[in-house]
Design an enzyme around this catalytic site. Structure first.
Site, PDB file in Angstrom:
ATOM      1  N   THR A   1       0.823  -1.209   0.000  1.00  0.00           N
ATOM      2  CA  THR A   1       0.000   0.000   0.000  1.00  0.00           C
ATOM      3  C   THR A   1       0.858   1.262   0.000  1.00  0.00           C
ATOM      4  OG1 THR A   1      -1.413   1.285   1.503  1.00  0.00           O
ATOM      5  CG2 THR A   1      -0.108  -0.407   2.516  1.00  0.00           C
ATOM      6  N   ASP A   2       0.260   2.373  -0.430  1.00  0.00           N
ATOM      7  CA  ASP A   2       0.952   3.666  -0.341  1.00  0.00           C
ATOM      8  C   ASP A   2       1.049   4.155   1.108  1.00  0.00           C
ATOM      9  OD1 ASP A   2      -1.729   4.323   0.068  1.00  0.00           O
ATOM     10  OD2 ASP A   2      -1.821   5.884  -1.473  1.00  0.00           O
ATOM     11  N   GLU A   3       0.260   3.538   2.010  1.00  0.00           N
ATOM     12  CA  GLU A   3       0.210   4.050   3.388  1.00  0.00           C
ATOM     13  C   GLU A   3       1.540   3.862   4.125  1.00  0.00           C
ATOM     14  OE1 GLU A   3      -3.453   3.380   5.476  1.00  0.00           O
ATOM     15  OE2 GLU A   3      -4.569   3.136   3.608  1.00  0.00           O
TER      16      GLU A   3
ATOM     17  N   TYR B   1      -1.732  -0.619  11.083  1.00  0.00           N
ATOM     18  CA  TYR B   1      -1.878  -1.271   9.766  1.00  0.00           C
ATOM     19  C   TYR B   1      -0.675  -0.965   8.865  1.00  0.00           C
ATOM     20  CZ  TYR B   1      -3.222  -1.657   4.830  1.00  0.00           C
ATOM     21  OH  TYR B   1      -3.230  -1.914   3.481  1.00  0.00           O
TER      22      TYR B   1
ATOM     23  N   LYS C   1       2.319  -3.400   7.355  1.00  0.00           N
ATOM     24  CA  LYS C   1       2.583  -3.578   5.922  1.00  0.00           C
ATOM     25  C   LYS C   1       4.031  -3.177   5.596  1.00  0.00           C
ATOM     26  CE  LYS C   1       0.236  -4.681   2.984  1.00  0.00           C
ATOM     27  NZ  LYS C   1      -0.119  -6.032   2.426  1.00  0.00           N
TER      28      LYS C   1
HETATM   29  P1  NAD Z   1      -9.438  -7.428   2.378  1.00  0.00           P
HETATM   30  O1  NAD Z   1      -9.396  -7.175   3.843  1.00  0.00           O
HETATM   31  O2  NAD Z   1     -10.690  -7.148   1.614  1.00  0.00           O
HETATM   32  O3  NAD Z   1      -9.048  -8.945   2.077  1.00  0.00           O
HETATM   33  C1  NAD Z   1      -8.021  -9.609   2.733  1.00  0.00           C
HETATM   34  C2  NAD Z   1      -8.180 -11.094   2.468  1.00  0.00           C
HETATM   35  O4  NAD Z   1      -7.103 -11.777   3.119  1.00  0.00           O
HETATM   36  C3  NAD Z   1      -9.477 -11.680   3.035  1.00  0.00           C
HETATM   37  O5  NAD Z   1     -10.061 -12.548   2.087  1.00  0.00           O
HETATM   38  C4  NAD Z   1      -9.015 -12.458   4.267  1.00  0.00           C
HETATM   39  O6  NAD Z   1      -9.838 -13.570   4.566  1.00  0.00           O
HETATM   40  C5  NAD Z   1      -7.621 -12.881   3.839  1.00  0.00           C
HETATM   41  N1  NAD Z   1      -6.730 -13.143   4.983  1.00  0.00           N
HETATM   42  C6  NAD Z   1      -6.595 -12.402   6.111  1.00  0.00           C
HETATM   43  N2  NAD Z   1      -5.685 -12.967   6.921  1.00  0.00           N
HETATM   44  C7  NAD Z   1      -5.225 -14.074   6.266  1.00  0.00           C
HETATM   45  C8  NAD Z   1      -4.242 -15.065   6.575  1.00  0.00           C
HETATM   46  N3  NAD Z   1      -3.559 -15.051   7.719  1.00  0.00           N
HETATM   47  N4  NAD Z   1      -4.024 -16.049   5.663  1.00  0.00           N
HETATM   48  C9  NAD Z   1      -4.718 -16.095   4.496  1.00  0.00           C
HETATM   49  N5  NAD Z   1      -5.662 -15.198   4.167  1.00  0.00           N
HETATM   50  C10 NAD Z   1      -5.901 -14.195   5.048  1.00  0.00           C
HETATM   51  O7  NAD Z   1      -8.216  -6.590   1.789  1.00  0.00           O
HETATM   52  P2  NAD Z   1      -8.042  -5.926   0.359  1.00  0.00           P
HETATM   53  O8  NAD Z   1      -8.563  -4.550   0.408  1.00  0.00           O
HETATM   54  O9  NAD Z   1      -8.520  -6.875  -0.681  1.00  0.00           O
HETATM   55  O10 NAD Z   1      -6.457  -5.830   0.298  1.00  0.00           O
HETATM   56  C11 NAD Z   1      -5.659  -6.871  -0.279  1.00  0.00           C
HETATM   57  C12 NAD Z   1      -4.201  -6.476  -0.203  1.00  0.00           C
HETATM   58  O11 NAD Z   1      -4.001  -5.246  -0.903  1.00  0.00           O
HETATM   59  C13 NAD Z   1      -3.700  -6.231   1.220  1.00  0.00           C
HETATM   60  O12 NAD Z   1      -2.404  -6.725   1.324  1.00  0.00           O
HETATM   61  C14 NAD Z   1      -3.711  -4.710   1.359  1.00  0.00           C
HETATM   62  O13 NAD Z   1      -2.735  -4.281   2.269  1.00  0.00           O
HETATM   63  C15 NAD Z   1      -3.382  -4.289  -0.054  1.00  0.00           C
HETATM   64  N6  NAD Z   1      -3.885  -2.978  -0.477  1.00  0.00           N
HETATM   65  C16 NAD Z   1      -5.190  -2.631  -0.288  1.00  0.00           C
HETATM   66  C17 NAD Z   1      -5.660  -1.405  -0.750  1.00  0.00           C
HETATM   67  C18 NAD Z   1      -7.108  -1.000  -0.611  1.00  0.00           C
HETATM   68  O14 NAD Z   1      -7.464   0.145  -0.929  1.00  0.00           O
HETATM   69  N7  NAD Z   1      -8.004  -1.882  -0.179  1.00  0.00           N
HETATM   70  C19 NAD Z   1      -4.771  -0.521  -1.363  1.00  0.00           C
HETATM   71  C20 NAD Z   1      -3.432  -0.896  -1.528  1.00  0.00           C
HETATM   72  C21 NAD Z   1      -3.010  -2.140  -1.097  1.00  0.00           C
HETATM   73  P1  TYD Z   2     -10.727   3.950   4.454  1.00  0.00           P
HETATM   74  O1  TYD Z   2     -11.710   3.534   3.397  1.00  0.00           O
HETATM   75  O2  TYD Z   2     -10.828   3.331   5.795  1.00  0.00           O
HETATM   76  O3  TYD Z   2      -9.274   3.777   3.820  1.00  0.00           O
HETATM   77  P2  TYD Z   2      -7.823   4.270   4.408  1.00  0.00           P
HETATM   78  O4  TYD Z   2      -7.967   4.694   5.810  1.00  0.00           O
HETATM   79  O5  TYD Z   2      -7.028   3.021   4.264  1.00  0.00           O
HETATM   80  O6  TYD Z   2      -7.391   5.361   3.492  1.00  0.00           O
HETATM   81  O7  TYD Z   2     -10.868   5.524   4.622  1.00  0.00           O
HETATM   82  C1  TYD Z   2     -10.700   6.411   3.527  1.00  0.00           C
HETATM   83  C2  TYD Z   2     -10.766   7.810   4.087  1.00  0.00           C
HETATM   84  O8  TYD Z   2     -12.109   8.049   4.551  1.00  0.00           O
HETATM   85  C3  TYD Z   2      -9.861   8.017   5.303  1.00  0.00           C
HETATM   86  O9  TYD Z   2      -9.344   9.339   5.258  1.00  0.00           O
HETATM   87  C4  TYD Z   2     -10.797   7.871   6.491  1.00  0.00           C
HETATM   88  C5  TYD Z   2     -12.118   8.388   5.943  1.00  0.00           C
HETATM   89  N1  TYD Z   2     -13.347   7.776   6.535  1.00  0.00           N
HETATM   90  C6  TYD Z   2     -14.377   8.587   6.990  1.00  0.00           C
HETATM   91  O10 TYD Z   2     -14.303   9.840   6.941  1.00  0.00           O
HETATM   92  N2  TYD Z   2     -15.491   7.996   7.512  1.00  0.00           N
HETATM   93  C7  TYD Z   2     -15.606   6.627   7.598  1.00  0.00           C
HETATM   94  O11 TYD Z   2     -16.649   6.148   8.128  1.00  0.00           O
HETATM   95  C8  TYD Z   2     -14.556   5.802   7.103  1.00  0.00           C
HETATM   96  C9  TYD Z   2     -14.644   4.306   7.172  1.00  0.00           C
HETATM   97  C10 TYD Z   2     -13.443   6.424   6.572  1.00  0.00           C
END
Ligand code: NAD
Ligand code: TYD
Length: 353
Positions: free
Chosen positions: A133-135, A159, A163
């Site tokens: 992630t960019d975070e 988190y 990561k």
């Molecule tokens: P998500 O929470 O929707 O899905 C995570 C999945 O991993 C779930 O299916 C969960 O059951 C599985 N999981 C959790 N713990 C596990 C373990 N110990 N072993 C096997 N499986 C396990 O997350 P997402 O949003 O789909 O993110 C996927 C990846 O992309 C993550 O690594 C996250 O850090 C990264 N990512 C997410 C975003 C975003 O905006 N959602 C952006 C950049 C990177």
């Molecule tokens: P989120 O979807 O949790 O992603 P991330 O924190 O990983 O960027 O949140 C996106 C942005 O929205 C973040 O700045 C937090 C804000 N946010 C709210 O303002 N209200 C909410 O109920 C949630 C879940 C997030």
């Protein structure tokens, strides 16, 4: 040939598996622990598909992974599995440490043992792609340039710290053992199968349910949004042509303040599914207490992946967000199923009554 995908029942992982199998005959072994965020319904359209093998299990289970690798001899591992929600990491960091750090370490150990025993040609062709992630880069000021791959790691939440630790382990396995790794750092995703604890699906869900749309703090925090299918196409491209040991930032140059995103969602819903009382959905916007340590701004500089690998997103924010709202309107049964008891417990904990 075969690939092993971890976390393929979550939001991005399931989109990746669906897109992969729609475009290729190469089988996918899908390993997922099915935590609250993993949902086999995301993969329902793969029922009966002989190229999809789902295995329930964790990335921290060395023996299981060693067995899967020995049995299926994948040419690549793509690691999506993680705990992914910042607010949950604030309430309870333990699961994040276990999965994102210890889990990634065990996965790397199993992969290293397998890769070390491959014949030379298979060894050279093998890839371990770590999805991050960019975070990990921390928070930007209003006028700072967007994150490049050389930006210092400054994670601020449990988190992002977990990561960041996993990214460092992946890097070390390349540097120390020569494991052929690739890392991607992507900005905020949105699209189908997004669990409604995250901003965009939560707002759509609450709007339609007549509930408050919670804005943390002043709503001026900036996120850089990418449609999930564009993230998946970038990962496929990095897997295909990325340079070993390199990291690639992925983003669509779509910085938006949270409040603007919520207003956009409200306006699309006003058009596609107007409220029965004729009032606009934005009337449901409610300011709530800010997230502790809330990062102010994320922005990805995606020029490296564009320049080196020729990748570009297919969707603009405007086209992607419309598709996303329509998907949620068309898939209310999916939403109803994932917003069950455990989900309501989370809402109580995070937002109170
Ligand atoms: P998500 O929470 O929707 O899905 C995570 C999945 O991993 C779930 O299916 C969960 O059951 C599985 N999981 C959790 N713990 C596990 C373990 N110990 N072993 C096997 N499986 C396990 O997350 P997402 O949003 O789909 O993110 C996927 C990846 O992309 C993550 O690594 C996250 O850090 C990264 N990512 C997410 C975003 C975003 O905006 N959602 C952006 C950049 C990177
Ligand atoms: P989120 O979807 O949790 O992603 P991330 O924190 O990983 O960027 O949140 C996106 C942005 O929205 C973040 O700045 C937090 C804000 N946010 C709210 O303002 N209200 C909410 O109920 C949630 C879940 C997030």
């Amino acid at each position: 040939m075969t690939i092993l995908v971890t976390g393929g029942a979550g939001f991005i992982g399931s989109n990746f598996v669906l897109d992969w199998l729609a475009q290729s005959d190469e089988p996918v072994i899908n390993l997922d622990a099915l935590t609250y965020a993993g949902n086999l319904e995301n993969l329902a359209t793969l029922e009966g598909n002989k190229n999809h093998l789902f295995v329930k299990g964790g990335i921290g289970d060395f023996d299981l992974i060693a067995k899967l690798l020995a049995e299926h001899q994948p040419r690549a591992v793509v690691n999506f599995a993680a705990e992914s929600h910042v607010d949950r990491s604030i309430h309870g960091p333990e699961d994040f440490i276990q999965t994102n750090i210890v889990g990634t370490f065990r996965l790397l150990e199993a992969v290293r043992a397998y890769w070390g025993g491959l014949p030379d040609e298979a060894k050279a062709a093998f890839r371990f792609l770590h999805v991050s992630t960019d975070e990990v880069y921390g928070s930007l000021g209003k006028d700072d340039p967007a994150f490049t791959e050389t930006h210092r790691y400054e994670p601020n939440s449990p988190y992002s710290a977990s990561k960041a630790a996993s990214d460092h382990l992946v890097r070390a396995y390349h540097h120390t053992y020569g494991l052929p790794v690739l890392t991607t750092n992507c900005s905020n995703n949105y699209g189908p199968y997004h669990f409604p604890e995250k901003l965009i699906p939560l707002v759509i869900h609450n709007a339609l349910a007549g509930k408050p749309l919670p804005i943390y703090g002043d709503g001026q925090q900036i996120r850089d949004w990418l449609y999930v299918k564009d993230h998946c196409s970038a990962i496929r491209r990095v897997l295909e042509a990325g340079r070993l040991g390199e990291t690639y930032n992925i983003g669509g140059w779509n910085e938006k303040p949270n409040l603007d995103v919520v207003h956009t969602l409200c306006a699309i819903l006003d058009h596609l599914s107007p409220r029965a009382d004729g009032q606009p959905y934005k009337a449901q916007i409610t300011y709530v207490k800010d997230r502790p340590g809330h990062d102010r701004r994320y922005a990805i500089d995606a020029s490296k992946i564009e320049r080196e690998l020729g990748w570009k997103p297919a969707e603009t924010f405007e086209s992607g967000i419309k598709k996303t709202v329509q998907w949620y309107l068309d898939n209310q049964a999916w939403v109803a199923n994932v917003t069950s008891g455990a989900y309501r417990e989370w809402l109580g904990k995070q937002y109170g009554a």
